[in-house]
Design a protein around this motif. Structure first.
Motif, PDB file in Angstrom:
ATOM      1  N   MET A   1       0.838  -1.205   0.000  1.00 49.75           N
ATOM      2  CA  MET A   1       0.000   0.000   0.000  1.00 49.75           C
ATOM      3  C   MET A   1       0.872   1.255   0.000  1.00 49.75           C
ATOM      4  SD  MET A   1      -1.509  -0.141   3.890  1.00 49.75           S
ATOM      5  CE  MET A   1      -0.721  -1.430   4.842  1.00 49.75           C
ATOM      6  N   THR A   2       0.293   2.342  -0.337  1.00 49.79           N
ATOM      7  CA  THR A   2       1.066   3.576  -0.372  1.00 49.79           C
ATOM      8  C   THR A   2       1.345   4.070   1.050  1.00 49.79           C
ATOM      9  OG1 THR A   2      -0.929   4.914  -0.388  1.00 49.79           O
ATOM     10  CG2 THR A   2      -0.028   4.297  -2.531  1.00 49.79           C
ATOM     11  N   GLU A   3       2.313   4.958   1.165  1.00 49.73           N
ATOM     12  CA  GLU A   3       2.615   5.514   2.482  1.00 49.73           C
ATOM     13  C   GLU A   3       1.418   6.278   3.044  1.00 49.73           C
ATOM     14  OE1 GLU A   3       6.165   7.809   2.009  1.00 49.73           O
ATOM     15  OE2 GLU A   3       7.353   6.035   1.535  1.00 49.73           O
ATOM     16  N   GLU A   4       0.728   6.987   2.156  1.00 46.30           N
ATOM     17  CA  GLU A   4      -0.440   7.763   2.588  1.00 46.30           C
ATOM     18  C   GLU A   4      -1.497   6.847   3.185  1.00 46.30           C
ATOM     19  OE1 GLU A   4       0.893   8.290  -0.489  1.00 46.30           O
ATOM     20  OE2 GLU A   4       1.876  10.155   0.130  1.00 46.30           O
ATOM     21  N   LYS A   5      -1.717   5.743   2.494  1.00 45.04           N
ATOM     22  CA  LYS A   5      -2.721   4.776   2.943  1.00 45.04           C
ATOM     23  C   LYS A   5      -2.287   4.188   4.281  1.00 45.04           C
ATOM     24  CE  LYS A   5      -5.943   1.452   2.416  1.00 45.04           C
ATOM     25  NZ  LYS A   5      -7.248   1.728   2.991  1.00 45.04           N
ATOM     26  N   PHE A   6      -1.021   3.909   4.395  1.00 47.70           N
ATOM     27  CA  PHE A   6      -0.489   3.349   5.632  1.00 47.70           C
ATOM     28  C   PHE A   6      -0.709   4.318   6.800  1.00 47.70           C
ATOM     29  CE2 PHE A   6       3.134   2.992   8.580  1.00 47.70           C
ATOM     30  CZ  PHE A   6       2.881   1.713   9.072  1.00 47.70           C
ATOM     31  N   ILE A   7      -0.350   5.581   6.587  1.00 44.80           N
ATOM     32  CA  ILE A   7      -0.522   6.586   7.636  1.00 44.80           C
ATOM     33  C   ILE A   7      -1.995   6.735   7.991  1.00 44.80           C
ATOM     34  CG2 ILE A   7      -0.297   9.049   8.185  1.00 44.80           C
ATOM     35  CD1 ILE A   7       2.222   9.045   6.388  1.00 44.80           C
ATOM     36  N   HIS A   8      -2.810   6.782   6.954  1.00 49.06           N
ATOM     37  CA  HIS A   8      -4.251   6.934   7.170  1.00 49.06           C
ATOM     38  C   HIS A   8      -4.803   5.772   7.997  1.00 49.06           C
ATOM     39  CE1 HIS A   8      -8.498   6.311   5.978  1.00 49.06           C
ATOM     40  NE2 HIS A   8      -8.555   7.589   6.265  1.00 49.06           N
ATOM     41  N   ASP A   9      -4.410   4.558   7.654  1.00 46.55           N
ATOM     42  CA  ASP A   9      -4.914   3.390   8.375  1.00 46.55           C
ATOM     43  C   ASP A   9      -4.416   3.345   9.815  1.00 46.55           C
ATOM     44  OD1 ASP A   9      -6.249   2.711   6.113  1.00 46.55           O
ATOM     45  OD2 ASP A   9      -5.515   0.653   6.029  1.00 46.55           O
ATOM     46  N   CYS A  10      -3.182   3.768  10.027  1.00 51.67           N
ATOM     47  CA  CYS A  10      -2.662   3.820  11.399  1.00 51.67           C
ATOM     48  C   CYS A  10      -3.473   4.793  12.235  1.00 51.67           C
ATOM     49  CB  CYS A  10      -1.206   4.274  11.411  1.00 51.67           C
ATOM     50  SG  CYS A  10      -0.067   3.012  10.844  1.00 51.67           S
ATOM     51  N   LYS A  11      -3.759   5.944  11.632  1.00 52.36           N
ATOM     52  CA  LYS A  11      -4.514   6.965  12.357  1.00 52.36           C
ATOM     53  C   LYS A  11      -5.933   6.499  12.641  1.00 52.36           C
ATOM     54  CE  LYS A  11      -2.280  11.260  11.074  1.00 52.36           C
ATOM     55  NZ  LYS A  11      -2.334  12.377  10.124  1.00 52.36           N
ATOM     56  N   THR A  12      -6.526   5.814  11.671  1.00 51.11           N
ATOM     57  CA  THR A  12      -7.896   5.350  11.849  1.00 51.11           C
ATOM     58  C   THR A  12      -7.984   4.337  12.983  1.00 51.11           C
ATOM     59  OG1 THR A  12      -8.250   5.626   9.496  1.00 51.11           O
ATOM     60  CG2 THR A  12      -9.890   4.337  10.685  1.00 51.11           C
ATOM     61  N   VAL A  13      -7.079   3.380  12.962  1.00 49.91           N
ATOM     62  CA  VAL A  13      -7.145   2.346  13.989  1.00 49.91           C
ATOM     63  C   VAL A  13      -6.889   2.957  15.366  1.00 49.91           C
ATOM     64  CG1 VAL A  13      -4.791   1.422  14.092  1.00 49.91           C
ATOM     65  CG2 VAL A  13      -6.693  -0.130  14.270  1.00 49.91           C
ATOM     66  N   LEU A  14      -6.003   3.940  15.422  1.00 53.13           N
ATOM     67  CA  LEU A  14      -5.750   4.607  16.695  1.00 53.13           C
ATOM     68  C   LEU A  14      -7.000   5.342  17.181  1.00 53.13           C
ATOM     69  CD1 LEU A  14      -4.000   5.713  19.015  1.00 53.13           C
ATOM     70  CD2 LEU A  14      -3.405   7.605  17.531  1.00 53.13           C
ATOM     71  N   LYS A  15      -7.650   6.029  16.283  1.00 52.99           N
ATOM     72  CA  LYS A  15      -8.852   6.792  16.628  1.00 52.99           C
ATOM     73  C   LYS A  15      -9.912   5.883  17.252  1.00 52.99           C
ATOM     74  CE  LYS A  15     -12.146   9.460  13.984  1.00 52.99           C
ATOM     75  NZ  LYS A  15     -12.380   9.885  12.600  1.00 52.99           N
ATOM     76  N   PHE A  16     -10.090   4.718  16.662  1.00 57.67           N
ATOM     77  CA  PHE A  16     -11.096   3.789  17.160  1.00 57.67           C
ATOM     78  C   PHE A  16     -10.704   3.217  18.518  1.00 57.67           C
ATOM     79  CE2 PHE A  16     -14.407   2.809  13.947  1.00 57.67           C
ATOM     80  CZ  PHE A  16     -14.050   3.761  13.028  1.00 57.67           C
ATOM     81  N   ILE A  17      -9.446   2.845  18.672  1.00 60.88           N
ATOM     82  CA  ILE A  17      -9.014   2.270  19.947  1.00 60.88           C
ATOM     83  C   ILE A  17      -9.059   3.334  21.042  1.00 60.88           C
ATOM     84  CG2 ILE A  17      -7.119   1.163  21.187  1.00 60.88           C
ATOM     85  CD1 ILE A  17      -6.227  -0.067  18.542  1.00 60.88           C
ATOM     86  N   GLN A  18      -8.673   4.555  20.675  1.00 62.91           N
ATOM     87  CA  GLN A  18      -8.671   5.648  21.638  1.00 62.91           C
ATOM     88  C   GLN A  18     -10.081   5.919  22.184  1.00 62.91           C
ATOM     89  OE1 GLN A  18      -5.683   8.446  21.852  1.00 62.91           O
ATOM     90  NE2 GLN A  18      -6.693   8.126  23.788  1.00 62.91           N
ATOM     91  N   LEU A  19     -11.034   5.937  21.280  1.00 60.67           N
ATOM     92  CA  LEU A  19     -12.415   6.194  21.673  1.00 60.67           C
ATOM     93  C   LEU A  19     -12.926   5.076  22.576  1.00 60.67           C
ATOM     94  CD1 LEU A  19     -14.772   8.175  21.199  1.00 60.67           C
ATOM     95  CD2 LEU A  19     -15.502   6.718  19.327  1.00 60.67           C
ATOM     96  N   TYR A  20     -12.596   3.865  22.220  1.00 57.88           N
ATOM     97  CA  TYR A  20     -13.009   2.705  23.005  1.00 57.88           C
ATOM     98  C   TYR A  20     -12.403   2.770  24.400  1.00 57.88           C
ATOM     99  CZ  TYR A  20     -13.236  -2.202  24.445  1.00 57.88           C
ATOM    100  OH  TYR A  20     -13.434  -3.361  25.145  1.00 57.88           O
ATOM    101  N   CYS A  21     -11.134   3.065  24.482  1.00 59.49           N
ATOM    102  CA  CYS A  21     -10.437   3.123  25.769  1.00 59.49           C
ATOM    103  C   CYS A  21     -11.009   4.239  26.642  1.00 59.49           C
ATOM    104  CB  CYS A  21      -8.936   3.328  25.537  1.00 59.49           C
ATOM    105  SG  CYS A  21      -7.935   3.091  27.007  1.00 59.49           S
TER     106      CYS A  21
END
Ligand code: ZN
Length: 122
Positions: A1-21
Motif C-alpha cells: 500500500m502507499t505511504e499515505e494509505k499506511f498513515i491513514h490506516d494507522c490513524k484510523t485504527v488509533l482513533k477507534f481504539i482511543q475512543l473505546y479506551c
C-alpha cells in the motif's frame, strides 16, 4: 500500500481504539505515548501521540505491526481480506472495538448534524 494509505490506516485504527479506551476503560490508568511511523524500513517522519491504558496500547501496537507487514499492494479492508493475518483472538477483540467505536462515531456525527441544524434555526 502507499505511504499515505499506511498513515491513514494507522490513524484510523488509533482513533477507534482511543475512543473505546476513553469510554470503556474510564478507571484504568492511562499513559501518554507515541508511535514513530515506519513503513518498509523507511522513517516517515510522522509521529502519532496517544493516551491509552496498557491493554489498549498492546492492541494498538499489534495492529500497527500487522499494518506494516500487510502483503497487499492495494490493501482491502481487513474485514474483506482473503488472507487475514490477525490472530483469531486478537481479531475478535479488535472487531469488537471497531464495532463499538464505529457506532459511537456514527452517533456523534448525527448529534453534530442535529446541533448544527439547531444553531441555524435559533
Ligand atoms: Zn483501554
Amino acid at each position: 500500500m502507499t505511504e499515505e494509505k499506511f498513515i491513514h490506516d494507522c490513524k484510523t485504527v488509533l482513533k477507534f481504539i482511543q475512543l473505546y479506551c476513553e469510554s470503556e476503560h474510564i478507571k484504568t490508568k492511562k499513559s501518554k505515548n507515541s508511535i514513530q511511523l515506519n513503513y518498509n524500513d523507511k522513517n516517515l517522519n510522522k509521529k502519532i501521540d496517544y493516551l491509552l491504558c496498557k491493554k489498549c496500547k498492546k492492541t494498538l501496537n499489534y495492529s500497527y505491526v500487522k499494518l506494516q507487514e500487510c502483503i497487499h499492494d492495494d490493501k482491502p479492508s481487513c474485514r474483506k481480506c482473503p488472507k487475514p493475518c490477525y490472530d483469531k483472538a486478537e481479531w475478535k477483540h479488535l472487531a469488537k472495538i471497531m464495532r463499538y467505536s464505529g457506532l459511537r462515531l456514527g452517533i456523534l456525527k448525527i448529534k453534530n448534524k442535529l446541533f448544527r441544524r439547531f444553531k441555524k434555526s435559533a
